[in-house]
Design a protein around this motif. Structure first.
Motif, PDB file in Angstrom:
ATOM      1  N   GLY A 107       5.256 -11.035  -0.622  1.00 30.09           N
ATOM      2  CA  GLY A 107       5.989 -11.008   0.640  1.00 30.09           C
ATOM      3  C   GLY A 107       6.054  -9.627   1.256  1.00 30.09           C
ATOM      4  N   ASP A 108       5.719  -8.615   0.469  1.00 29.07           N
ATOM      5  CA  ASP A 108       5.777  -7.236   0.958  1.00 29.07           C
ATOM      6  C   ASP A 108       4.387  -6.626   1.080  1.00 29.07           C
ATOM      7  N   ALA A 109       3.380  -7.477   1.272  1.00 29.75           N
ATOM      8  CA  ALA A 109       2.007  -6.975   1.413  1.00 29.75           C
ATOM      9  C   ALA A 109       1.888  -6.033   2.610  1.00 29.75           C
ATOM     10  N   PRO A 110       0.903  -5.157   2.566  1.00 28.00           N
ATOM     11  CA  PRO A 110      -0.024  -4.856   1.463  1.00 28.00           C
ATOM     12  C   PRO A 110       0.686  -4.149   0.301  1.00 28.00           C
ATOM     13  N   VAL A 111       0.228  -4.476  -0.906  1.00 31.68           N
ATOM     14  CA  VAL A 111       0.863  -3.960  -2.112  1.00 31.68           C
ATOM     15  C   VAL A 111      -0.166  -3.187  -2.945  1.00 31.68           C
ATOM     16  N   LEU A 112       0.264  -2.089  -3.521  1.00 29.74           N
ATOM     17  CA  LEU A 112      -0.601  -1.377  -4.468  1.00 29.74           C
ATOM     18  C   LEU A 112       0.270  -0.793  -5.562  1.00 29.74           C
ATOM     19  N   ILE A 113      -0.385  -0.366  -6.623  1.00 31.16           N
ATOM     20  CA  ILE A 113       0.359   0.235  -7.730  1.00 31.16           C
ATOM     21  C   ILE A 113      -0.396   1.473  -8.197  1.00 31.16           C
ATOM     22  N   VAL A 114       0.347   2.551  -8.413  1.00 36.06           N
ATOM     23  CA  VAL A 114      -0.253   3.818  -8.837  1.00 36.06           C
ATOM     24  C   VAL A 114      -0.051   3.969 -10.339  1.00 36.06           C
ATOM     25  N   ASN A 115      -1.154   4.180 -11.046  1.00 31.81           N
ATOM     26  CA  ASN A 115      -1.131   4.395 -12.498  1.00 31.81           C
ATOM     27  C   ASN A 115      -0.348   3.296 -13.238  1.00 31.81           C
ATOM     28  N   ASN A 116      -0.490   2.075 -12.770  1.00 36.20           N
ATOM     29  CA  ASN A 116       0.097   0.894 -13.424  1.00 36.20           C
ATOM     30  C   ASN A 116       1.616   0.889 -13.455  1.00 36.20           C
TER      31      ASN A 116
ATOM     32  N   CYS B 166       4.016   0.238  -4.748  1.00 33.77           N
ATOM     33  CA  CYS B 166       4.208   0.639  -3.353  1.00 33.77           C
ATOM     34  C   CYS B 166       3.982  -0.592  -2.481  1.00 33.77           C
ATOM     35  N   VAL B 167       4.896  -0.879  -1.590  1.00 33.77           N
ATOM     36  CA  VAL B 167       4.814  -2.103  -0.781  1.00 33.77           C
ATOM     37  C   VAL B 167       4.773  -1.764   0.706  1.00 33.77           C
ATOM     38  N   GLN B 168       4.376  -2.794   1.472  1.00 38.50           N
ATOM     39  CA  GLN B 168       4.289  -2.661   2.933  1.00 38.50           C
ATOM     40  C   GLN B 168       3.474  -1.427   3.313  1.00 38.50           C
ATOM     41  N   MET B 169       2.279  -1.331   2.729  1.00 37.85           N
ATOM     42  CA  MET B 169       1.488  -0.115   2.886  1.00 37.85           C
ATOM     43  C   MET B 169       0.666  -0.115   4.173  1.00 37.85           C
ATOM     44  N   SER B 170       1.344   0.246   5.228  1.00 37.53           N
ATOM     45  CA  SER B 170       0.692   0.450   6.523  1.00 37.53           C
ATOM     46  C   SER B 170      -0.173   1.710   6.427  1.00 37.53           C
TER      47      SER B 170
END
Ligand code: FES
Length: 166
Positions: free
Chosen positions: A130-139, A143-147
């Motif tokens: 629901g908070d896309a785009p989503v990424l993760i740093v070093n597992n 980080c969400v809502q990555m505009s």
């Protein structure tokens, strides 16, 4: 010869204490995470060392290390950025975020910048669709809502961080 620090083995001991003595294999994921945190990635030698310490067959540990994409069996950059590209994220700018990072870093998925600072990988659903785009740093750092603006700020922050700020 052992490959990890005493501190790492003590942390593995604490994980082992959570399981019955005959179930040492249950600590495999935790032990691999500890080993990866210390070594940066999981070489064959590190995997064998973990297996030896746990007292389980190396192939069993190898299977876990190669199955889960949070484990790296090849060297990665100081900051590994895993971008969720599963469908819900892809439908909501996940691919756009990945393209932005590829362009900014000058690398594709599965690659590392020449200075060894950043690796970019495709990630699986991180449960925050629901908070896309989503990424993760070093597992570890989600980080969400990555505009584009937030991606730019993240790269700026990581670029001025000496080590693992995840
Ligand atoms: S699909 Fe990306 S977090 Fe779920």
């Amino acid at each position: 010869m052992t490959l990890l620090s005493d501190q790492a083995y003590r942390r593995i001991d604490r994980e082992l204490a959570k399981f019955p003595a005959e179930q040492r294999i249950s600590a495999t994921m935790a032990a691999l995470a500890i080993a990866q945190e210390e070594k940066g990635w999981l070489s064959t030698e590190t995997i064998e060392d973990v297996a030896k310490y746990l007292g389980v067959p190396p192939i069993a540990v190898q299977e876990v290390a190669t199955f889960y994409n949070m484990f790296d069996t090849k060297p990665v950059g100081t900051f590994k950025i895993s971008v969720c590209t599963n469908l819900p994220c892809a439908l909501r700018d996940g691919e756009k975020a990945g393209e932005y990072l590829k362009k900014k870093l000058g690398i594709g998925y599965g690659e590392t910048t020449a200075d060894g600072r950043f690796s970019l990988v495709e990630g699986e659903c991180m449960g925050a669709c629901g908070d896309a785009p989503v990424l993760i740093v070093n597992n570890r750092r989600m980080c969400v809502q990555m505009s584009d603006e937030r991606l730019e700020a993240l790269l700026g922050e990581l670029n001025t961080t000496a080590g693992d700020a995840s």
